[in-house]
Design a protein around this motif. Structure first.
Motif, short mmCIF file in Angstrom:
data_model
loop_
_atom_site.label_atom_id
_atom_site.label_comp_id
_atom_site.label_asym_id
_atom_site.label_seq_id
_atom_site.Cartn_x
_atom_site.Cartn_y
_atom_site.Cartn_z
N LEU A 262 0.86 -1.18 0.00
CA LEU A 262 0.00 0.00 0.00
C LEU A 262 0.90 1.24 0.00
O LEU A 262 1.34 1.70 1.05
N THR A 263 1.16 1.77 -1.17
CA THR A 263 2.09 2.90 -1.31
C THR A 263 1.37 4.23 -1.50
O THR A 263 2.02 5.27 -1.66
N LEU A 264 0.03 4.22 -1.50
CA LEU A 264 -0.77 5.43 -1.65
C LEU A 264 -2.01 5.26 -0.79
O LEU A 264 -2.65 4.21 -0.84
N ASP A 265 -2.33 6.26 0.02
CA ASP A 265 -3.53 6.19 0.85
C ASP A 265 -4.67 6.90 0.15
O ASP A 265 -4.46 7.91 -0.52
N ALA A 266 -5.88 6.41 0.30
CA ALA A 266 -7.02 6.98 -0.45
C ALA A 266 -8.31 6.81 0.34
O ALA A 266 -8.46 5.90 1.16
N CYS A 267 -9.24 7.71 0.04
CA CYS A 267 -10.58 7.65 0.58
C CYS A 267 -11.55 8.03 -0.53
O CYS A 267 -11.16 8.40 -1.63
N GLN A 268 -12.83 7.93 -0.21
CA GLN A 268 -13.89 8.43 -1.08
C GLN A 268 -14.84 9.22 -0.20
O GLN A 268 -15.64 8.64 0.54
N SER A 269 -14.74 10.55 -0.25
CA SER A 269 -15.62 11.35 0.60
C SER A 269 -17.06 11.30 0.10
O SER A 269 -18.00 11.56 0.85
N GLY A 270 -17.26 10.94 -1.16
CA GLY A 270 -18.58 10.61 -1.65
C GLY A 270 -19.42 11.79 -2.06
O GLY A 270 -18.93 12.88 -2.31
N HIS A 271 -20.74 11.58 -2.10
CA HIS A 271 -21.64 12.50 -2.77
C HIS A 271 -22.80 12.98 -1.90
O HIS A 271 -23.65 13.73 -2.38
N ALA A 272 -22.86 12.54 -0.65
CA ALA A 272 -23.98 12.88 0.21
C ALA A 272 -23.57 13.89 1.28
O ALA A 272 -22.50 13.78 1.87
N ASP A 273 -24.45 14.87 1.53
CA ASP A 273 -24.12 15.92 2.50
C ASP A 273 -25.11 15.95 3.66
O ASP A 273 -25.29 16.98 4.31
N PHE A 274 -25.74 14.83 3.94
CA PHE A 274 -26.65 14.76 5.08
C PHE A 274 -26.32 13.51 5.89
O PHE A 274 -25.61 12.62 5.41
N PRO A 275 -26.78 13.45 7.14
CA PRO A 275 -26.41 12.31 7.99
C PRO A 275 -26.79 10.99 7.34
O PRO A 275 -27.82 10.88 6.67
#
Length: 509
Positions: A262-275
């Motif tokens: 694992l030489t790169l860290d990543a996330c997906q903050s995604g598309h939703a802005d509500f709980p």
């Protein structure tokens, strides 16, 4: 491989035989020496300005792909995310009528399919763009209900070796839109809706399949480059924006942080802005800087695990919030703000997406999935947000190569209330003190501590315009370190409120 009159010739298909074209070592990008940034084969800065084109290889013909890649090259994109074995499925042919595998066996790639992939990878290379290869969509490891897919611990090494040997030096994202640690999401949601005490769910750790795929890729790449025993590709996973309560956060390093591959860290903050709908948490799309900060901080605790970090899927321009037409869609201002905030929070670059482009919907051929108001990729290709991404890269690169690898997040220089969600004022600086930059999405006055600058003499001040990449200089008089906190008021013009403050020593220009 070379194209002649729109027709390409290929070698006979033999598993684990390299492609008929070569990706040279100069194509490689690797982490910087401190693990925080990306650099090219010459050790020079590489800024990850990526576009999302998941179905590029599957849905576009060669002429359309050239139109797409030419547009992205003209806007400064350096990376394009595309999937080899796509979410369309193992029995779905590409635009040319070719299936990805022979007999539905992922250990037997179908040469015409992958030869076409070769042609697009080479086309991108000729335009100065690197393909970030996603070997397979996550559903082929397991589906939402936790059923196993065609990529298993026994089949993944062979498929991985094929990908690695055929596409050495390309950055790679193992699988997309899933996590290694998984429950039966379908049952979890249904049981929660029904109420009562939920049962204990069977948790499956699918990381052995991820490890097998990664090992195959690394072995294949090393075989392709004369059996190198030291080369390691730029490799990560593309998590979902969701995770299960009690489990690791949806970050690559939260699941696989002890893996050397694992030489790169990543996330997906995604598309939703509500709980989120309980009990499954997710990231808030208006706080894309939050997972970036967490990944950056995780690497700070142990220098051996510091990795470049990226938000690999923030909100797509022209996509409804949570993909639901009952909600507004994300516009250029939204994606622009999220990108500046992520980069200033420590990301090694940014990832952009236009909703109809990421899926390459084509009227009458490939229907839009309905997650946004756009239904034709060529229309979404020219959305204004795609043009504005290059100015984030410009602001960073304009500070020069000498300071590129010295950039650090600088939220601590913001005095008072920095704001919440996507109203947050975000700062970065040169750790050696030659410059500071502060992004404000609101146009409201803000105060910063300027003592991180190495000198108070002859500071050049300007407002950088995130819409067109121009600077507007203004007079700034530094009164010494004893008068450290300074309030700045952004200009009000040009129909937008977000600006980036730049303070830099004239000796660094």
């Amino acid at each position: 491989m070379r194209l002649t009159g729109g027709v390409f010739s290929v070698a006979l298909s033999v598993l684990n035989v390299a492609a008929a074209w070569n990706v040279t070592a100069e194509y490689a990008i690797t982490p910087s020496s401190d693990g925080r940034f990306l650099r090219d084969a010459n050790g020079l800065p590489f800024f990850w300005q990526a576009d999302t084109a998941w179905l590029l290889f599957h849905r576009l013909n060669y002429t359309e792909a050239e139109t797409y890649l030419s547009d992205r090259a003209s806007k400064g994109f350096t990376v394009v995310l595309a999937v080899g074995f796509t979410q369309e499925g193992i029995t779905s042919p590409n635009r040319n009528g070719d299936l990805p595998f022979v007999g539905k066996d992922v250990r037997q790639p179908n040469e015409p399919y992958w030869a076409y992939v070769d042609s697009i990878v080479e086309l991108a290379k000729d335009k100065g763009i690197r393909i970030c290869m996603v070997p397979a969509w996550g559903q082929y490891v397991h589906d939402s209900a936790n059923n196993p897919g065609v990529l298993t611990a026994s089949t993944a090494p062979t498929f991985g070796h094929f990908i690695g040997q055929r596409y050495p030096y390309l950055p790679k994202t193992l699988v997309a839109d899933t996590n290694p640690w998984w429950e039966n999401k379908t049952a979890v949601k249904a049981d929660y809706t029904a109420g009562g005490v939920p049962p204990a769910y069977n948790v499956v750790d699918w990381s052995p399949v991820y490890d097998a795929l990664a090992s195959g890729i690394i072995a294949g790449e090393r075989d392709a480059i004369a059996n190198s025993t030291t080369w390691s590709p730029l490799l990560t996973i593309h998590p979902t924006n969701q995770w299960f309560s009690g489990g690791p956060l949806a970050l690559a390093s939260a699941f696989l942080g002890d893996r050397s591959w694992l030489t790169l860290d990543a996330c997906q903050s995604g598309h939703a802005d509500f709980p989120p709908n309980p009990p499954i948490p997710w990231w808030n799309a208006r706080r894309g800087w939050e997972p970036v900060e967490q990944m950056y901080a995780a690497g700070a605790h142990d220098g051996t695990h510091a990795r470049p970090v990226l938000d690999n899927e923030p909100h797509y321009e022209n996509r409804y919030s949570n993909g639901n037409s009952a909600h507004p869609w994300w516009n250029a201002s939204d994606v622009r703000t999220g990108s500046w905030q992520a980069v200033f929070s420590g990301a090694a670059g940014l990832t952009y997406g236009a909703n109809a482009v990421m899926q390459f919907s084509i009227t009458g051929l490939y229907a839009s999935d309905g997650t946004g108001p756009g239904d034709y990729w060529l229309a979404d290709l020219t959305l204004s947000g795609s043009d504005q991404m290059q100015w984030v890269q410009k602001a960073i690169r304009d500070r020069g190569d000498a300071t590129y690898f010295q950039r650090v997040p600088a939220q601590d220089i913001i005095m008072g209330d920095a704001g919440v969600d996507d109203k947050r004022v975000t700062a970065t600086r040169d750790s050696a003190g030659s410059w500071v930059m502060v992004y404000t999405p609101t146009g409201e006055p803000f105060a910063i501590d300027t003592t991180s600058l190495a000198s108070c003499d002859d500071i050049q001040a300007s407002w950088f315009d995130p819409l067109d990449g121009t600077y507007k200089t203004f007079e700034f008089v530094c009164h010494g370190v004893s008068e450290a906190v300074v309030t700045f008021t952004p200009p009000v013009e040009d129909g937008h409120v977000d600006w980036t403050l730049v303070l830099e020593l004239s000796t660094s220009l």
